[in-house]
Scaffold this motif. Structure first.
Motif, mmCIF file in Angstrom:
data_model
loop_
_atom_site.group_PDB
_atom_site.id
_atom_site.type_symbol
_atom_site.label_atom_id
_atom_site.label_comp_id
_atom_site.label_asym_id
_atom_site.label_seq_id
_atom_site.Cartn_x
_atom_site.Cartn_y
_atom_site.Cartn_z
ATOM 1 N N ALA B 210 27.578 52.399 29.870
ATOM 2 C CA ALA B 210 26.845 51.557 28.934
ATOM 3 C C ALA B 210 27.507 51.504 27.563
ATOM 4 O O ALA B 210 27.129 50.685 26.739
ATOM 5 N N SER B 211 28.487 52.378 27.293
ATOM 6 C CA SER B 211 29.113 52.299 25.967
ATOM 7 C C SER B 211 30.580 51.860 26.018
ATOM 8 O O SER B 211 31.146 51.527 24.982
ATOM 9 N N LEU B 212 31.177 51.841 27.222
ATOM 10 C CA LEU B 212 32.581 51.400 27.339
ATOM 11 C C LEU B 212 32.799 50.046 26.675
ATOM 12 O O LEU B 212 33.742 49.869 25.902
ATOM 13 N N GLY B 213 31.925 49.096 26.972
ATOM 14 C CA GLY B 213 32.086 47.733 26.477
ATOM 15 C C GLY B 213 32.113 47.671 24.966
ATOM 16 O O GLY B 213 32.894 46.927 24.371
ATOM 17 N N PHE B 214 31.255 48.496 24.348
ATOM 18 C CA PHE B 214 31.181 48.527 22.885
ATOM 19 C C PHE B 214 32.530 48.911 22.287
ATOM 20 O O PHE B 214 33.038 48.242 21.381
ATOM 21 N N TRP B 215 33.127 49.993 22.831
ATOM 22 C CA TRP B 215 34.418 50.442 22.300
ATOM 23 C C TRP B 215 35.524 49.457 22.642
ATOM 24 O O TRP B 215 36.409 49.197 21.831
ATOM 25 N N ALA B 216 35.486 48.902 23.865
ATOM 26 C CA ALA B 216 36.514 47.952 24.272
ATOM 27 C C ALA B 216 36.495 46.716 23.378
ATOM 28 O O ALA B 216 37.535 46.227 22.932
ATOM 29 N N LEU B 217 35.270 46.244 23.085
ATOM 30 C CA LEU B 217 35.121 45.036 22.263
ATOM 31 C C LEU B 217 35.710 45.251 20.863
ATOM 32 O O LEU B 217 36.485 44.423 20.371
ATOM 33 N N GLY B 218 35.355 46.389 20.243
ATOM 34 C CA GLY B 218 35.856 46.676 18.901
ATOM 35 C C GLY B 218 37.372 46.797 18.881
ATOM 36 O O GLY B 218 38.051 46.254 18.009
ATOM 37 N N MET B 219 37.895 47.506 19.886
ATOM 38 C CA MET B 219 39.334 47.733 19.947
ATOM 39 C C MET B 219 40.083 46.430 20.162
ATOM 40 O O MET B 219 41.127 46.191 19.562
ATOM 41 N N ARG B 220 39.534 45.579 21.043
ATOM 42 C CA ARG B 220 40.223 44.324 21.327
ATOM 43 C C ARG B 220 40.341 43.484 20.055
ATOM 44 O O ARG B 220 41.403 42.941 19.745
ATOM 45 N N ALA B 221 39.226 43.412 19.302
ATOM 46 C CA ALA B 221 39.257 42.622 18.062
ATOM 47 C C ALA B 221 40.310 43.168 17.096
ATOM 48 O O ALA B 221 41.059 42.404 16.484
ATOM 49 N N MET B 222 40.374 44.508 16.971
ATOM 50 C CA MET B 222 41.358 45.111 16.076
ATOM 51 C C MET B 222 42.775 44.776 16.521
ATOM 52 O O MET B 222 43.642 44.440 15.721
ATOM 53 N N MET B 223 43.029 44.896 17.841
ATOM 54 C CA MET B 223 44.373 44.662 18.372
ATOM 55 C C MET B 223 44.802 43.226 18.159
ATOM 56 O O MET B 223 45.963 42.951 17.836
ATOM 57 N N VAL B 224 43.853 42.295 18.344
ATOM 58 C CA VAL B 224 44.182 40.884 18.135
ATOM 59 C C VAL B 224 44.604 40.668 16.690
ATOM 60 O O VAL B 224 45.593 39.989 16.404
ATOM 61 N N GLY B 225 43.851 41.296 15.763
ATOM 62 C CA GLY B 225 44.184 41.161 14.345
ATOM 63 C C GLY B 225 45.566 41.712 14.042
ATOM 64 O O GLY B 225 46.353 41.100 13.324
ATOM 65 N N ILE B 226 45.864 42.875 14.626
ATOM 66 C CA ILE B 226 47.129 43.542 14.330
ATOM 67 C C ILE B 226 48.320 42.810 14.930
ATOM 68 O O ILE B 226 49.398 42.769 14.337
ATOM 69 N N SER B 227 48.107 42.175 16.092
ATOM 70 C CA SER B 227 49.249 41.544 16.766
ATOM 71 C C SER B 227 49.856 40.418 15.933
ATOM 72 O O SER B 227 50.979 39.990 16.184
ATOM 73 N N GLY B 228 49.117 39.938 14.905
ATOM 74 C CA GLY B 228 49.676 38.891 14.055
ATOM 75 C C GLY B 228 50.414 39.442 12.847
ATOM 76 O O GLY B 228 50.975 38.690 12.050
ATOM 77 N N GLU B 229 50.429 40.773 12.679
ATOM 78 C CA GLU B 229 51.040 41.369 11.491
ATOM 79 C C GLU B 229 52.576 41.270 11.539
ATOM 80 O O GLU B 229 53.187 41.249 12.603
ATOM 81 N N ASP B 230 53.159 41.268 10.361
ATOM 82 C CA ASP B 230 54.616 41.145 10.265
ATOM 83 C C ASP B 230 55.348 42.303 10.918
ATOM 84 O O ASP B 230 56.378 42.126 11.556
ATOM 85 N N PHE B 231 54.780 43.535 10.744
ATOM 86 C CA PHE B 231 55.517 44.681 11.278
ATOM 87 C C PHE B 231 55.587 44.640 12.804
ATOM 88 O O PHE B 231 56.482 45.205 13.410
ATOM 89 N N MET B 232 54.652 43.940 13.430
ATOM 90 C CA MET B 232 54.701 43.805 14.884
ATOM 91 C C MET B 232 55.879 42.902 15.279
ATOM 92 O O MET B 232 56.626 43.186 16.210
ATOM 93 N N LEU B 233 56.002 41.810 14.527
ATOM 94 C CA LEU B 233 57.097 40.873 14.769
ATOM 95 C C LEU B 233 58.433 41.571 14.568
ATOM 96 O O LEU B 233 59.364 41.439 15.355
ATOM 97 N N PHE B 234 58.468 42.368 13.481
ATOM 98 C CA PHE B 234 59.688 43.092 13.142
ATOM 99 C C PHE B 234 60.058 44.080 14.255
ATOM 100 O O PHE B 234 61.220 44.163 14.674
ATOM 101 N N ALA B 235 59.047 44.814 14.740
ATOM 102 C CA ALA B 235 59.292 45.791 15.800
ATOM 103 C C ALA B 235 59.858 45.099 17.030
ATOM 104 O O ALA B 235 60.770 45.596 17.697
ATOM 105 N N GLU B 236 59.337 43.923 17.305
ATOM 106 C CA GLU B 236 59.801 43.180 18.476
ATOM 107 C C GLU B 236 61.240 42.695 18.271
ATOM 108 O O GLU B 236 62.088 42.816 19.151
ATOM 109 N N ALA B 237 61.484 42.213 17.020
ATOM 110 C CA ALA B 237 62.818 41.706 16.704
ATOM 111 C C ALA B 237 63.862 42.812 16.756
ATOM 112 O O ALA B 237 65.020 42.595 17.104
#
Lengths: 282, 335
Positions: B210-237
């Motif tokens: 009953a609590s997995l979804g709560f944590w998954a939802l929060g984490m997913r939103a954070m990850m989506v936000g972070i994936s647009g950051e410059d340092f992510m692009l840089f790491a990939e480059a």
């Protein structure tokens, strides 16, 4: 009205939540007209009957008919949530604005009070209050008791928002052009905070319903009303699960899940409305 | 992490505990014109019981300490002194057992169940949420999303009711209730521990699912936000491996707000877990509280409530002190 319709059309999650809530009110209305709630009291039928044509949702061990119990419980649960949520949000908004807008010693006092109260689990304090006044507990009293512990989170979020908006350029312009604090709060800050207030309200309603159900499931709800939580309390008390009486606790759970799901969808929709960046996220 | 921050944070902990204790003392006094404890004891003496003489001794002791002839501030100070060495008085229903003894047998069960389930739910939920936001994760994972979100809006204990019915009543896989075979004596033998663990599966599962979804939802939103950051692009480059970017760049950053959320939700999690114990008749604090409420055993109610509040405040304190260690960006140099 037309504007509100367009708002709903553009925010499918919010309208979905509203439709669910409306559906529950419709269930209550149709139920009141066709079945009524006079059979929601003990000895209205033989005990422990599974659902049948005569007793559509069966009966519990005290002989309450469970369909009337459900019809009576739906509005009580919504009432507790809305009343406690509204009062909690009201207190939180006033405190949040005073703390965030005026600052100074009032801010320190309010912030400290909220910080101290926030880590205290509401249910624990509610248990102390409710076990003391359990004979006086009506739906309204219970909602107010819950509201007295529901202001901390709204206070904190609203204070933070006010702090961030207070120093924006258009508020400064308002101040220089001679607007009073009252004007600024109600014509500059409030309109911009509406989505946040709405989202905080939805969260407060959900938390209040959760706290109410928790209290009732512990046996501390209004004693004379068949609230959904009380039904679950009796089901646990009489070992309904061990006896396989799913019709006793099942329907209240379905209703509660729908209520929480509706609130969840509305909250998500409001988040997306207030923060358009989220719309592309998923 | 500076000493000033630690001191301030520890101070807040004590203020929270003091505020809670004060609330527990004064709130019942606000009840219009009566003292529920005196009423309750009076009723128990009047109806008589197995321990009538013991009851009288308890009433005398209570009157001597908190008698109405004493001014309120004196009662309050006596109360604070008692609480400071964890003296909550006797259990009204199990006299001459003290409240502390009742709690001492119940606390390990709650603590274990809660710690294990919360850690598992938090970890699995966060990893799941991170994978859901990761473009290279397997498609099949996404099918998990809708049911998990559905579960996450159900309070744990209601979910527990459904699980008991399905997995213990319909398919007799797990025991329906209790925390060990009926009549088994608690001990640290492997046999007993295995039995206790087996009995804890369903309560634990209700909390986790009953609590997995709560944590998954929060984490997913954070990850989506972070994936647009410059340092992510840089790491990939830079040509870093996918795994490294995922774990060290994205996960690490997204995990921090999750920890804050955990600290803020502890109270809600605990309240839900207590009610799960009630559903499963699991011999922890929740069941003790439930029975105490049914019998209006006020001393036990107040004792359990005190422990709940201290527990949450302590866990929040620990998380707050760990947070700066997790996050190099915050060292709280100036608090």
């Amino acid at each position: 009205m037309k504007k509100f319709g367009r708002f709903l059309a553009r925010n499918p999650r919010i309208s979905f939540g509203f439709v669910l809530i409306l559906g529950m009110l419709l269930f209550w209305f149709v139920g009141m007209v066709t079945v009524g709630i006079s059979k929601a009291v003990p000895l209205s039928g033989p005990p422990d009957m599974p659902p049948s044509a005569q007793y559509p949702l069966g009966t519990d061990s005290a002989g309450r008919q469970l369909l009337p119990v459900l019809i009576a419980g739906v509005p009580l649960t919504l009432e507790i949530g809305l009343l406690a949520g509204t009062v909690g949000l009201l207190i939180g908004t006033v405190l949040g604005f005073v703390a965030g807008y005026f600052g100074g010693p009032a801010d320190s006092v309010i912030r400290t009070a909220a910080d101290v109260m926030l880590p205290i689990p509401a249910l624990a304090v509610l248990v102390v209050i409710a076990s003391t006044i359990h004979t006086l507990l009506s739906v309204e009293v219970m909602a107010l008791v819950i509201a007295s512990l529901a202001w901390m989170y709204p206070t904190r979020t609203i204070r933070a928002q006010v702090l961030s908006i207070r120093s924006r350029a258009y508020v400064e312009v308002g101040r220089f052009s001679g607007e009073t604090d009252f004007d600024i709060i109600f014509s500059e800050l409030m309109p911009n905070l509406m989505p946040y207030l709405a989202a905080t309200f939805v969260a407060a309603v959900g938390a209040a319903i959760l706290a109410g159900i928790g209290l009732e499931a512990l046996g501390l709800g209004p004693q004379d009303k068949p609230t959904l939580g009380m039904t679950i309390f009796w089901a646990i008390y009489y070992g309904a699960t061990l006896r396989g009486m799913w019709w006793w606790w099942g329907p209240p759970i379905v209703v509660l899940v729908l209520v929480f799901f509706a609130l969840f969808m509305i909250a998500q929709g409001l988040d997306r409305y207030a923060n358009p960046r989220l719309r592309h996220a998923a | 992490m500076s000493a000033a921050y630690v001191i301030r944070r520890v101070l807040l902990f004590f203020v929270v505990v003091w505020a809670a204790t004060t609330l527990i003392f004064f709130l019942p006094k606000l009840a219009p014109g009566r003292n529920p404890i005196v009423e309750r004891i009076g009723m128990m003496v009047a109806t008589g019981g197995v321990n009538a003489s013991g009851m009288q001794a308890m009433v005398d002791a209570y009157q001597a300490k908190f008698g109405l002839d004493k001014p309120l501030w004196q009662q309050y100070l006596t109360y604070l002194a008692d609480i400071s060495h964890l003296d909550f008085g006797y259990s009204l229903t199990q006299y001459p057992t003290t409240v502390l003894e009742v709690i001492r047998t119940a606390l390990p069960w709650t603590l274990t169940l809660l710690t294990v389930t919360t850690l598992l739910a938090f970890t699995i939920g966060s990893v799941l949420g991170a994978l859901l936001a990761w473009p290279r994760s397997p498609r099949a994972l996404h099918a998990l999303l809708p049911p998990l979100f559905m579960f996450s809006v159900i309070p744990y204990y209601l979910f527990g009711l459904i699980l008991v019915y399905l997995l213990a009543f319909q398919f007799r896989i797990f025991p329906m209730s209790g925390n060990s075979q009926y009549g088994a004596v608690a001990s640290l033998t492997p046999k007993y521990l295995a039995d206790a663990a087996w009995h804890s599966v369903l309560p634990g599962l209700s909390i986790i699912l009953a609590s997995l979804g709560f944590w998954a939802l929060g984490m997913r939103a954070m990850m989506v936000g972070i994936s647009g950051e410059d340092f992510m692009l840089f790491a990939e480059a830079k040509g870093l491996k996918g795994n490294r970017i995922f774990l060290r760049y994205a996960m690490r950053n997204a995990l921090l707000p999750q920890t804050t959320t955990l600290a803020l939700s502890l109270g809600t999690i605990l309240s839900g877990a207590l009610l799960v114990e009630v559903v499963f008749n699991y011999a922890g604090m929740g069941s003790v509280l439930f029975r105490a409420i049914s019998a209006f055993d006020y001393f036990t109610i107040y004792g359990v409530v005190f422990f709940i509040i201290v527990g949450v405040a302590l866990a929040t304190l620990i998380l707050d002190l760990v947070y700066p260690i997790l996050d190099p960006r915050i060292r709280y140099r100036k608090g």
